[in-house]
Enzyme design. Structure first.
Site, PDB file in Angstrom:
ATOM      1  N   GLU A  49     -28.604 -67.142 -31.061  1.00 50.06           N
ATOM      2  CA  GLU A  49     -27.189 -67.132 -31.427  1.00 50.06           C
ATOM      3  C   GLU A  49     -26.359 -67.608 -30.232  1.00 50.06           C
ATOM      4  O   GLU A  49     -26.677 -67.273 -29.088  1.00 50.06           O
ATOM      5  CB  GLU A  49     -26.792 -65.695 -31.789  1.00 50.06           C
ATOM      6  N   LYS A  87     -23.170 -65.169 -40.758  1.00 50.57           N
ATOM      7  CA  LYS A  87     -23.369 -63.813 -40.224  1.00 50.57           C
ATOM      8  C   LYS A  87     -22.393 -62.816 -40.856  1.00 50.57           C
ATOM      9  O   LYS A  87     -21.190 -63.033 -40.888  1.00 50.57           O
ATOM     10  CB  LYS A  87     -23.169 -63.828 -38.706  1.00 50.57           C
ATOM     11  N   CYS A 136     -28.401 -61.209 -35.029  1.00 53.84           N
ATOM     12  CA  CYS A 136     -27.946 -60.219 -34.039  1.00 53.84           C
ATOM     13  C   CYS A 136     -27.592 -58.847 -34.617  1.00 53.84           C
ATOM     14  O   CYS A 136     -28.473 -58.131 -35.082  1.00 53.84           O
ATOM     15  CB  CYS A 136     -26.769 -60.813 -33.259  1.00 53.84           C
TER      16      CYS A 136
END
Ligand SMILES: *[C@@H]1O[C@H](CO)[C@@H](O)[C@H](O)[C@H]1NC(C)=O
Ligand SMILES: *[C@@H]1O[C@H](CO)[C@@H](O)[C@H](O)[C@H]1NC(C)=O
Ligand SMILES: *[C@@H]1O[C@H](CO)[C@@H](O)[C@H](O)[C@H]1NC(C)=O
Ligand SMILES: *[C@@H]1O[C@H](CO)[C@@H](O)[C@H](O)[C@H]1NC(C)=O
Length: 516
Positions: free
Chosen positions: A88, A188, A221
């Site tokens: 990321e 995300k 993440c």
């Protein structure tokens, strides 16, 4: 198994220990395997992310990162990699505002509505220079490629959620197949204070298919701590492979990148290909290729360099039995350790036995310390062996331990059952055996990376959630595997004997998603 008559309270620990070896399935399948690569990238960052620059300058910065990506794809191809994962924020960096990130953003069309190979058809969409380069890397090295970038998507006034400036800005993972075709796009869901980006209006559940390992799930993440999209994706689609770009700041004792990535792979019995960025000064390092039985990791706070990891792993993680999982061969060399376990009834009859007298010693002092911003209830772990429990709220944690010698190190058993509210809001239930920073109780919960005490233990708790991540962190931020994890009656437990190194943290990190 007829001896497994569990008595209440502490009896469950004895039960685990009695499981005969035949109950444990060996890894016997001759399985298909594939070669995976992850690259921990030290991204070249914008010196001034709060200043607006033009697209040309943004592309110039990003192409310097892409040059490094290209070298790594070539190096991975030489080692036979079939898929590579990049982290990321690896291409554009971080600390932008919504405005200053704009020149870095690409337009990423939906791969379900348009079949597009950016390398072969560069003219189809504008603002796709980064996609074109990534696509060409995949194509010329015949490899699936996963990368993270910022994307923009125009929206109209008929869309009530459309931001006032007429566009969404998403933190986006893109996946190219070995021909360079864009096959997946993931926005995300759980942003970590990323003001440059929008939360997608709908949760994305993203999968892509590969000829070598079937379907892979994608998330990013902070997503790893939440039910959506992570857990629902894995459960709903029975996903066995995950690609996971991340930019993770390590937080000991419970949330170091490699520690949690491995625990996640073990808890769900899946393979995880995790790529972190490498900025030790910001506490960012820790990538790996994880199967439920073996981990290939990189964690280096000293080196300035990124790192390519390549490993061949099984397509199908081995099936795990309900209460035991295959691992390194599971043996019980410390039979005395097991019989140490007592239940009150036996002790009442045999009070002359030393282990029974030991159990009658006064209860250890309870103290409270903040650990990762949560108010843990702790008890010190003293002596060469013993049993302890500590409770908070509805969770009671039990520890049975033994070590060869008393080292000059303090350990504590801690429990927390509550809503975590700093840097994100999420409900956790945790049982943790931690090494304290020093010899006073005040130091318990501090970040520690080194330890010498070789501790055999069984750690369990009566959790209210079934989502429990077993953490086992050894000296020097190395990982080890538990001998067992699983449920016995209403207790979830983990056990380890003959550890490979000094113990830093052993913990059961439960996420009670419904209570967030
Ligand atoms: C980004 O922001 C964080 C937190 O504000 C800060 O600690 C860090 O130094 C910044 N990094 C860069 C590269 O600007
Ligand atoms: C990749 O390209 C080759 C040659 O053009 C073609 O035969 C193959 O079907 C393509 N694969 C995919 C997944 O599109
Ligand atoms: C932690 O919890 C204990 C028990 O509820 C309480 O007495 C103590 O004040 C709390 N500490 C902090 C810092 O909130
Ligand atoms: C866990 O055990 C404690 C002590 O026996 C009990 O008070 C608590 O209710 C239990 N929690 C659950 C969820 O059963």
């Amino acid at each position: 198994l007829s001896k497994l008559q569990c008595l209440p309270a502490l009896g469950y620990l004895g039960c685990i220990a009695l499981l005969p070896k035949t109950a444990i399935v060996a890894e016997v399948h001759r399985e298909r395997r594939y070669v995976a690569a992850v690259y921990e990238h030290r991204s070249i960052l914008s010196p001034n992310p709060s200043t607006l620059i033009d697209r040309h300058s943004a592309l110039e910065l990003m192409s310097r990162n892409l040059d490094i990506y290209e070298e790594q794809v070539i190096a991975a191809a030489e080692q036979g990699a079939q898929i590579i994962v990049f982290p990321e924020d690896g291409i554009h960096g971080f600390n932008f505002t919504r405005e200053t990130i704009y020149p870095y953003l690409e337009f990423v069309p939906c791969p379900q509505s348009v079949k597009w190979n950016p390398c072969r058809e560069p003219q189809l969409f504008s603002d796709t220079e980064v996609l074109q380069r990534l696509s060409c890397m995949a194509l010329s090295n015949k490899m699936f490629l996963v990368a993270n970038l910022g994307s923009k998507q125009p929206c109209g006034y008929n869309d009530l959620l459309c931001p006032p400036d007429g566009r969404y800005q998403f933190n986006t993972d893109v996946v190219f197949d070995a021909n360079g075709t864009l096959v997946a796009r993931y926005h995300k869901q759980n942003l970590y204070f990323e003001y440059a980006f929008n939360t997608p209006p709908k949760v994305d559940h993203v999968l892509f298919d590969t000829p070598f390992a079937g379907k892979f799930g994608v998330f990013t993440c902070f997503d790893i701590l939440f039910y959506e999209p992570t857990v629902s994706l894995i459960k709903e689609y029975n996903v066995k492979q995950i690609v996971y770009p991340t930019a993770w700041m390590n937080q000991l004792p419970l949330l170091s990148a490699v520690e949690f990535q491995q625990a996640f792979a073990t808890a769900f019995n899946i393979n995880v290909l995790a790529a972190n960025i490498h900025h030790p000064t910001l506490g960012m390092t820790g990538s790996g290729i994880y199967t439920p039985l073996k981990s290939f990791i990189y964690h280096d706070m000293e080196s300035h360099d990124g790192k390519l990891l390549v490993a061949e792993i099984s397509v199908m993680p081995p099936e795990r039995e309900a209460n035991a999982r295959p691992g390194k061969s599971i043996e019980y060399p410390h039979n005395s350790f097991i019989s140490l376990h007592i239940d009150d009834q036996v002790c009442n009859k045999k009070e002359h036995e030393s282990h029974c007298r030991a159990a009658e010693k006064e209860t250890p002092p309870i103290f409270y310390r903040e650990m990762m911003y949560d108010n843990f209830t702790l008890v010190p772990v003293r002596g060469v062996k013993g049993e302890l429990h500590v409770c908070a709220n509805t969770l009671c944690c039990y520890l049975n331990y033994q070590r060869p010698t008393i080292s000059d190190e303090l350990y504590a058993l801690g429990v927390f059952d509550g809503l975590h509210t700093v840097h994100g809001t999420y409900y956790v239930q945790v049982c943790a055996l931690v090494k304290c920073g020093g010899l006073s109780y005040n130091t318990c919960g501090q970040e520690v990376t080194d330890a010498t005490a070789l501790i055999d233990f069984q750690l369990g708790g009566n959790f209210s959630t079934s989502y429990i991540f077993p953490l086992l962190l050894m000296s020097g931020v190395n990982l080890d595997f538990t001998d067992h994890v699983g449920w016995k009656n209403n207790y979830y437990f983990m056990s380890k004997s003959g550890p490979s190194a000094g113990l830093v943290t052993a913990a059961l990190y439960g996420r009670w998603y419904e209570r967030d």
